[in-house]
Write a protein that holds these residues in place. Sequence first.
Motif, PDB file in Angstrom:
ATOM      1  N   LEU A  61       0.821  -1.209   0.000  1.00  0.00           N
ATOM      2  CA  LEU A  61       0.000   0.000   0.000  1.00  0.00           C
ATOM      3  C   LEU A  61       0.858   1.262   0.000  1.00  0.00           C
ATOM      4  O   LEU A  61       0.473   2.273  -0.588  1.00  0.00           O
ATOM      5  CB  LEU A  61      -0.951  -0.010   1.197  1.00  0.00           C
ATOM      6  CG  LEU A  61      -2.043  -1.088   1.147  1.00  0.00           C
ATOM      7  CD1 LEU A  61      -2.844  -1.088   2.446  1.00  0.00           C
ATOM      8  CD2 LEU A  61      -2.950  -0.901  -0.049  1.00  0.00           C
TER       9      LEU A  61
ATOM     10  N   CYS B 234      -3.782   3.743  -2.586  1.00  0.00           N
ATOM     11  CA  CYS B 234      -5.092   3.853  -3.219  1.00  0.00           C
ATOM     12  C   CYS B 234      -6.150   3.906  -2.121  1.00  0.00           C
ATOM     13  O   CYS B 234      -5.864   3.662  -0.954  1.00  0.00           O
ATOM     14  CB  CYS B 234      -5.341   2.687  -4.176  1.00  0.00           C
ATOM     15  SG  CYS B 234      -5.484   1.079  -3.384  1.00  0.00           S
ATOM     16  N   THR B 235      -7.351   4.231  -2.517  1.00  0.00           N
ATOM     17  CA  THR B 235      -8.465   4.288  -1.574  1.00  0.00           C
ATOM     18  C   THR B 235      -8.858   2.868  -1.207  1.00  0.00           C
ATOM     19  O   THR B 235      -9.203   2.068  -2.080  1.00  0.00           O
ATOM     20  CB  THR B 235      -9.661   5.007  -2.206  1.00  0.00           C
ATOM     21  OG1 THR B 235      -9.239   6.285  -2.665  1.00  0.00           O
ATOM     22  CG2 THR B 235     -10.791   5.163  -1.202  1.00  0.00           C
ATOM     23  N   THR B 236      -8.789   2.558   0.084  1.00  0.00           N
ATOM     24  CA  THR B 236      -9.094   1.201   0.535  1.00  0.00           C
ATOM     25  C   THR B 236     -10.383   1.178   1.352  1.00  0.00           C
ATOM     26  O   THR B 236     -10.755   2.157   1.993  1.00  0.00           O
ATOM     27  CB  THR B 236      -7.951   0.612   1.388  1.00  0.00           C
ATOM     28  OG1 THR B 236      -7.742   1.438   2.523  1.00  0.00           O
ATOM     29  CG2 THR B 236      -6.674   0.489   0.586  1.00  0.00           C
TER      30      THR B 236
ATOM     31  N   ARG C  32     -11.049   1.464  -4.147  1.00  0.00           N
ATOM     32  CA  ARG C  32     -10.401   0.841  -5.298  1.00  0.00           C
ATOM     33  C   ARG C  32      -9.826  -0.516  -4.929  1.00  0.00           C
ATOM     34  O   ARG C  32      -9.466  -1.291  -5.800  1.00  0.00           O
ATOM     35  CB  ARG C  32      -9.276   1.740  -5.822  1.00  0.00           C
ATOM     36  CG  ARG C  32      -9.790   2.943  -6.584  1.00  0.00           C
ATOM     37  CD  ARG C  32      -8.707   3.664  -7.357  1.00  0.00           C
ATOM     38  NE  ARG C  32      -7.878   2.751  -8.120  1.00  0.00           N
ATOM     39  CZ  ARG C  32      -6.545   2.825  -8.181  1.00  0.00           C
ATOM     40  NH1 ARG C  32      -5.904   3.767  -7.532  1.00  0.00           N
ATOM     41  NH2 ARG C  32      -5.859   1.971  -8.898  1.00  0.00           N
ATOM     42  N   LEU C  33      -9.711  -0.775  -3.615  1.00  0.00           N
ATOM     43  CA  LEU C  33      -9.149  -2.025  -3.120  1.00  0.00           C
ATOM     44  C   LEU C  33      -9.816  -2.367  -1.792  1.00  0.00           C
ATOM     45  O   LEU C  33      -9.951  -1.509  -0.927  1.00  0.00           O
ATOM     46  CB  LEU C  33      -7.638  -1.868  -2.918  1.00  0.00           C
ATOM     47  CG  LEU C  33      -6.874  -3.075  -2.377  1.00  0.00           C
ATOM     48  CD1 LEU C  33      -6.889  -4.218  -3.388  1.00  0.00           C
ATOM     49  CD2 LEU C  33      -5.435  -2.685  -2.056  1.00  0.00           C
TER      50      LEU C  33
ATOM     51  N   ARG D  79       2.045   1.643  -3.618  1.00  0.00           N
ATOM     52  CA  ARG D  79       0.982   2.001  -4.553  1.00  0.00           C
ATOM     53  C   ARG D  79      -0.258   2.389  -3.751  1.00  0.00           C
ATOM     54  O   ARG D  79      -1.191   1.608  -3.617  1.00  0.00           O
ATOM     55  CB  ARG D  79       0.675   0.844  -5.487  1.00  0.00           C
ATOM     56  CG  ARG D  79      -0.242   1.289  -6.618  1.00  0.00           C
ATOM     57  CD  ARG D  79      -0.475   0.247  -7.665  1.00  0.00           C
ATOM     58  NE  ARG D  79       0.767  -0.094  -8.339  1.00  0.00           N
ATOM     59  CZ  ARG D  79       1.014  -1.298  -8.852  1.00  0.00           C
ATOM     60  NH1 ARG D  79       0.120  -2.254  -8.771  1.00  0.00           N
ATOM     61  NH2 ARG D  79       2.144  -1.559  -9.450  1.00  0.00           N
TER      62      ARG D  79
ATOM     63  N   HIS E   8      -2.365  -5.342 -10.351  1.00  0.00           N
ATOM     64  CA  HIS E   8      -2.414  -3.905 -10.568  1.00  0.00           C
ATOM     65  C   HIS E   8      -3.613  -3.310  -9.836  1.00  0.00           C
ATOM     66  O   HIS E   8      -4.648  -3.056 -10.410  1.00  0.00           O
ATOM     67  CB  HIS E   8      -2.478  -3.610 -12.063  1.00  0.00           C
ATOM     68  CG  HIS E   8      -1.324  -4.192 -12.795  1.00  0.00           C
ATOM     69  ND1 HIS E   8      -0.072  -3.665 -12.747  1.00  0.00           N
ATOM     70  CD2 HIS E   8      -1.227  -5.323 -13.558  1.00  0.00           C
ATOM     71  CE1 HIS E   8       0.765  -4.407 -13.461  1.00  0.00           C
ATOM     72  NE2 HIS E   8       0.090  -5.420 -13.963  1.00  0.00           N
TER      73      HIS E   8
END
Length: 167
Positions: free
Chosen positions: A23, A28-30, A92-93, A26, A166
């Motif tokens: 994380l 991202c919004t989790t 996004r994850l 990379r 990805h």
Amino acid sequence: MKRHLFLTGSKHIGKSTVIDKMLAMRPCTTGGFRTVRTDTVFPPRFSVHMLRPGERPTADNLLFICRVPSEDTVARFDALGCTALAQSDHARLLLMDELGPTEAEAFAFQRAVLSALEGDIPVLGVLQQADSPFLQRVAARDDVTVAEVTRENRDRLPQLLLEQFHF
């Protein structure tokens, strides 16, 4: 196509640390959840909490107090886990750190996990090494990759996995 990734390995080998490094590399919004063991909420006892991103352990997100039998554990898994996954549609994850045998009877939570795996958001999680039909069902899915974290690979694993997945 494999789009969900679960780490496994022996206890305290660094599975959550691998996730943290991924994380950091990379961001991202989790959404989703992490389970955390702490002795800060009910000292000197250890307790396990289900946290959504940005949360800290409190009595409100308690799953169970270690070595204290409770009839509420299943209900807490169902309530906290289902809520965490239901309120993650912006992410996004999805994090699922971690799934283990303790939730063997938390059937609403299990359904929410399986439903999330059917959704559009990729999952990054941890599967405890345990003999559990639920964990086996998650690991056996065609869209799931399970990677073992070892002492030998844990430092290079975050980069290797990010090259394959990805998020």
